[in-house]
Design an enzyme around this catalytic site. Structure first.
Site, mmCIF file in Angstrom:
data_model
loop_
_atom_site.group_PDB
_atom_site.id
_atom_site.type_symbol
_atom_site.label_atom_id
_atom_site.label_comp_id
_atom_site.label_asym_id
_atom_site.label_seq_id
_atom_site.Cartn_x
_atom_site.Cartn_y
_atom_site.Cartn_z
ATOM 1 N N LYS A 1 0.812 -1.224 0.000
ATOM 2 C CA LYS A 1 0.000 0.000 0.000
ATOM 3 C C LYS A 1 0.844 1.273 0.000
ATOM 4 C CE LYS A 1 -4.022 -2.116 0.264
ATOM 5 N NZ LYS A 1 -5.093 -1.976 -0.741
ATOM 6 N N LYS B 1 0.959 5.437 -4.660
ATOM 7 C CA LYS B 1 1.670 4.178 -4.968
ATOM 8 C C LYS B 1 2.350 4.288 -6.332
ATOM 9 C CE LYS B 1 -2.001 1.483 -2.866
ATOM 10 N NZ LYS B 1 -3.339 1.795 -3.279
ATOM 11 N N GLU C 1 -6.504 -2.185 -10.230
ATOM 12 C CA GLU C 1 -7.594 -1.932 -11.184
ATOM 13 C C GLU C 1 -8.116 -0.515 -11.040
ATOM 14 O OE1 GLU C 1 -9.876 -6.061 -12.295
ATOM 15 O OE2 GLU C 1 -10.303 -5.221 -10.338
HETATM 16 C C1 FMN Z 1 -7.307 -7.540 -9.939
HETATM 17 C C2 FMN Z 1 -7.029 -6.807 -8.663
HETATM 18 C C3 FMN Z 1 -7.150 -5.432 -8.611
HETATM 19 C C4 FMN Z 1 -6.828 -4.736 -7.460
HETATM 20 N N1 FMN Z 1 -6.846 -3.367 -7.460
HETATM 21 C C5 FMN Z 1 -6.371 -2.695 -6.376
HETATM 22 C C6 FMN Z 1 -6.206 -1.282 -6.414
HETATM 23 O O1 FMN Z 1 -6.536 -0.611 -7.384
HETATM 24 N N2 FMN Z 1 -5.651 -0.689 -5.320
HETATM 25 C C7 FMN Z 1 -5.277 -1.382 -4.210
HETATM 26 O O2 FMN Z 1 -4.768 -0.795 -3.255
HETATM 27 N N3 FMN Z 1 -5.443 -2.734 -4.151
HETATM 28 C C8 FMN Z 1 -5.964 -3.400 -5.202
HETATM 29 N N4 FMN Z 1 -6.098 -4.769 -5.153
HETATM 30 C C9 FMN Z 1 -5.674 -5.491 -3.950
HETATM 31 C C10 FMN Z 1 -6.786 -6.255 -3.247
HETATM 32 O O3 FMN Z 1 -7.560 -5.368 -2.499
HETATM 33 C C11 FMN Z 1 -6.102 -7.309 -2.387
HETATM 34 O O4 FMN Z 1 -5.471 -8.242 -3.234
HETATM 35 C C12 FMN Z 1 -7.065 -8.074 -1.481
HETATM 36 O O5 FMN Z 1 -7.627 -7.196 -0.538
HETATM 37 C C13 FMN Z 1 -6.350 -9.214 -0.759
HETATM 38 O O6 FMN Z 1 -5.279 -8.726 0.006
HETATM 39 P P1 FMN Z 1 -3.755 -9.190 -0.213
HETATM 40 O O7 FMN Z 1 -3.424 -8.963 -1.670
HETATM 41 O O8 FMN Z 1 -2.953 -8.280 0.680
HETATM 42 O O9 FMN Z 1 -3.642 -10.628 0.165
HETATM 43 C C14 FMN Z 1 -6.453 -5.459 -6.300
HETATM 44 C C15 FMN Z 1 -6.373 -6.850 -6.354
HETATM 45 C C16 FMN Z 1 -6.618 -7.519 -7.511
HETATM 46 C C17 FMN Z 1 -6.442 -9.015 -7.548
#
Ligand code: FMN
Length: 214
Positions: free
Chosen positions: A14, A71, A162
């Protein structure tokens, strides 16, 4: 760390430490994760814009949603994943030529058979533009998965993103003229002390909720 430990220890970064750049080798290693990702029929209907400079970060900044702006501004590497708008004859020609060059065929007959099989599948199952559009986009998420697991294996932190305006990104990068559209992004680098997610426990539904054994 083995693969299951990597999967359970990785997390979405983050906040990045802007004072820690990546080496050329580290960037090359990340890009090779993308290059080696599998795709349906080996189509590789993707393109990756790799942003490692301040000028590049500034250029794409207007397309990034507020929650991700810092970020993308601070990560030493950002990647925009784009998908081809349709599967052209030229793409198929280039693909089979690449496979031949890489030694995939024992002779001309096997090359023709392979090429015909791929074209037949596309003509029969995947001929509609809508199908191709979604089909190619799905492949990008496999590459994203490779990167998300691969980055910690390389000792790096990553963020799937995304949260950006794909239309605006397409305009900034001139993607339509290249037969592409943006789908998803990732940033890679080292996290900073401000990365609250690094301290939080992982949260997932239990296996018995998400898995049915037959
Ligand atoms: C396809 C995809 C898009 C995501 N987009 C964002 C995003 O734009 N910003 C962000 O901070 N996290 C984003 N995430 C992170 C998810 O919130 C995160 O993967 C989920 O909460 C699980 O947490 P972890 O990855 O720490 O295990 C995204 C995750 C995925 C898989």
């Amino acid at each position: 760390m083995n693969i299951t430990e990597l999967a359970s220890n990785r997390f979405t970064t983050k906040a990045y430490d802007a004072s820690r750049p990546l080496t050329e080798q580290q960037i090359a290693d990340v890009l090779s994760l993308l290059q080696n990702s599998p795709s349906t029929l080996n189509l590789q209907g993707w393109h990756f814009h790799v942003i490692t400079t301040e000028a590049g970060r500034k250029k794409i900044a207007p397309a990034i949603f507020d929650l991700n702006k810092t970020k993308v501004a601070q990560a030493p590497l950002a990647i925009v994943f784009s998908s081809i708008n349709g599967i052209s004859e030229q793409h198929l020609d280039e693909l089979v030529a690449q496979e031949a060059q890489d030694g995939r065929f024992r002779d001309t007959e096997s090359r023709q058979k392979n090429d015909a099989g791929r074209r037949s599948y596309i003509n029969n199952v995947a001929h509609s533009p809508e199908f191709q559009h979604k089909w190619m986009e799905r492949q990008l998420y496999i590459a994203l998965g490779f990167l998300l697991l691969g980055a910690p294996a390389l000792g790096l932190h990553a963020t799937p993103i995304e949260g950006f305006d794909t239309q605006e990104m397409d305009n900034i990068l001139g993607l339509e003229a290249q037969g592409l559209h943006s789908v998803v992004m990732a940033t890679v680098g080292y996290n900073s002390d401000a990365d609250f997610n690094a301290q939080l426990p992982k949260s997932r539904f239990p296996l018995d909720k998400i898995i049915t054994k037959l």
